[in-house]
Design a protein around this motif. Structure first.
Motif, mmCIF file in Angstrom:
data_model
loop_
_atom_site.group_PDB
_atom_site.id
_atom_site.type_symbol
_atom_site.label_atom_id
_atom_site.label_comp_id
_atom_site.label_asym_id
_atom_site.label_seq_id
_atom_site.Cartn_x
_atom_site.Cartn_y
_atom_site.Cartn_z
ATOM 1 N N ILE A 177 -9.160 -57.440 -21.891
ATOM 2 C CA ILE A 177 -9.941 -56.415 -21.207
ATOM 3 C C ILE A 177 -9.947 -55.137 -22.038
ATOM 4 O O ILE A 177 -8.896 -54.674 -22.481
ATOM 5 N N ARG A 178 -11.135 -54.557 -22.264
ATOM 6 C CA ARG A 178 -11.197 -53.245 -22.912
ATOM 7 C C ARG A 178 -10.850 -52.188 -21.873
ATOM 8 O O ARG A 178 -11.073 -52.380 -20.696
ATOM 9 N N GLN A 199 -0.838 -61.273 -16.322
ATOM 10 C CA GLN A 199 -0.886 -60.469 -17.537
ATOM 11 C C GLN A 199 -2.294 -60.496 -18.112
ATOM 12 O O GLN A 199 -2.970 -61.523 -18.103
ATOM 13 N N VAL A 200 -2.720 -59.331 -18.590
ATOM 14 C CA VAL A 200 -3.961 -59.200 -19.338
ATOM 15 C C VAL A 200 -3.626 -58.482 -20.633
ATOM 16 O O VAL A 200 -2.615 -57.779 -20.724
ATOM 17 N N GLU A 201 -4.454 -58.686 -21.606
ATOM 18 C CA GLU A 201 -4.263 -57.994 -22.880
ATOM 19 C C GLU A 201 -5.344 -56.931 -23.028
ATOM 20 O O GLU A 201 -6.538 -57.234 -22.969
ATOM 21 N N VAL A 202 -4.926 -55.697 -23.191
ATOM 22 C CA VAL A 202 -5.866 -54.609 -23.437
ATOM 23 C C VAL A 202 -6.230 -54.638 -24.917
ATOM 24 O O VAL A 202 -5.356 -54.676 -25.787
ATOM 25 N N GLY A 241 -2.263 -53.970 -25.983
ATOM 26 C CA GLY A 241 -1.084 -54.718 -25.586
ATOM 27 C C GLY A 241 -1.214 -55.362 -24.229
ATOM 28 O O GLY A 241 -2.277 -55.353 -23.607
ATOM 29 N N LYS A 242 -0.108 -55.918 -23.784
ATOM 30 C CA LYS A 242 -0.082 -56.688 -22.542
ATOM 31 C C LYS A 242 0.413 -55.834 -21.375
ATOM 32 O O LYS A 242 1.376 -55.087 -21.506
ATOM 33 N N TYR A 243 -0.269 -55.998 -20.262
ATOM 34 C CA TYR A 243 0.055 -55.321 -19.007
ATOM 35 C C TYR A 243 -0.218 -56.304 -17.878
ATOM 36 O O TYR A 243 -1.004 -57.242 -18.053
ATOM 37 N N THR A 244 0.365 -56.071 -16.709
ATOM 38 C CA THR A 244 -0.146 -56.785 -15.548
ATOM 39 C C THR A 244 -1.388 -56.019 -15.104
ATOM 40 O O THR A 244 -1.490 -54.802 -15.309
ATOM 41 N N TYR A 245 -2.316 -56.726 -14.499
ATOM 42 C CA TYR A 245 -3.518 -56.057 -14.024
ATOM 43 C C TYR A 245 -3.164 -55.004 -12.972
ATOM 44 O O TYR A 245 -3.744 -53.926 -12.948
#
Length: 129
Positions: A4-5, A42-45, A87-91
């Motif tokens: 996700i941007r 998890q999503v990757e920004v 990087g990685k974050y939870t949504y």
């Protein structure tokens, strides 16, 4: 893992079923549904084309957006205002970073140049005065 941007965190919440094409709409709705069903995933920004861009007709063959400079600028503003990096974050964490800190000034700084700003529910993002 979804990519996700930064500015798409705002776009997904304001999305109302309008988009660039039917393929884009179907993809956006699928991604939104997936994230709503599990906000702890998890999503990757990424600061570039993401899973939402993958079905956008503005996604050019060279891996850039037709509006590359504009969307890069919007992504950088989201990153700055809400301290979001690659990087990685939870949504859920991304939503918290944005929606616990958004206000009308930040919203206008980020979104005033967006062509969808006046078409969607952007003004309903629970902006703080």
């Amino acid at each position: 893992m979804l990519k996700i941007r930064p500015h798409h965190i705002l776009c997904m919440k304001a999305y109302i079923g309008k988009g660039y094409s039917q393929k884009f709409n179907e993809n956006m709705e699928k991604i939104i549904k997936t994230l709503k069903e599990n906000v702890n995933q998890q999503v990757e920004v990424v600061f570039g084309l993401d899973d939402i861009c993958s079905k956008c007709p503005n996604n050019m063959r060279n891996g850039l957006c037709k509006s590359q400079d504009k969307v890069e600028n919007i992504d950088l503003k989201v990153s700055k205002h809400f301290e979001i990096k690659n990087g990685k974050y939870t949504y859920k964490d991304l939503q918290y970073k944005v929606y616990s800190n958004i206000n009308e000034d930040k919203f206008m700084d980020i979104c005033k140049s967006c062509e969808w700003h006046y078409i969607t529910n952007c003004k309903d993002l629970n902006l703080k005065k």
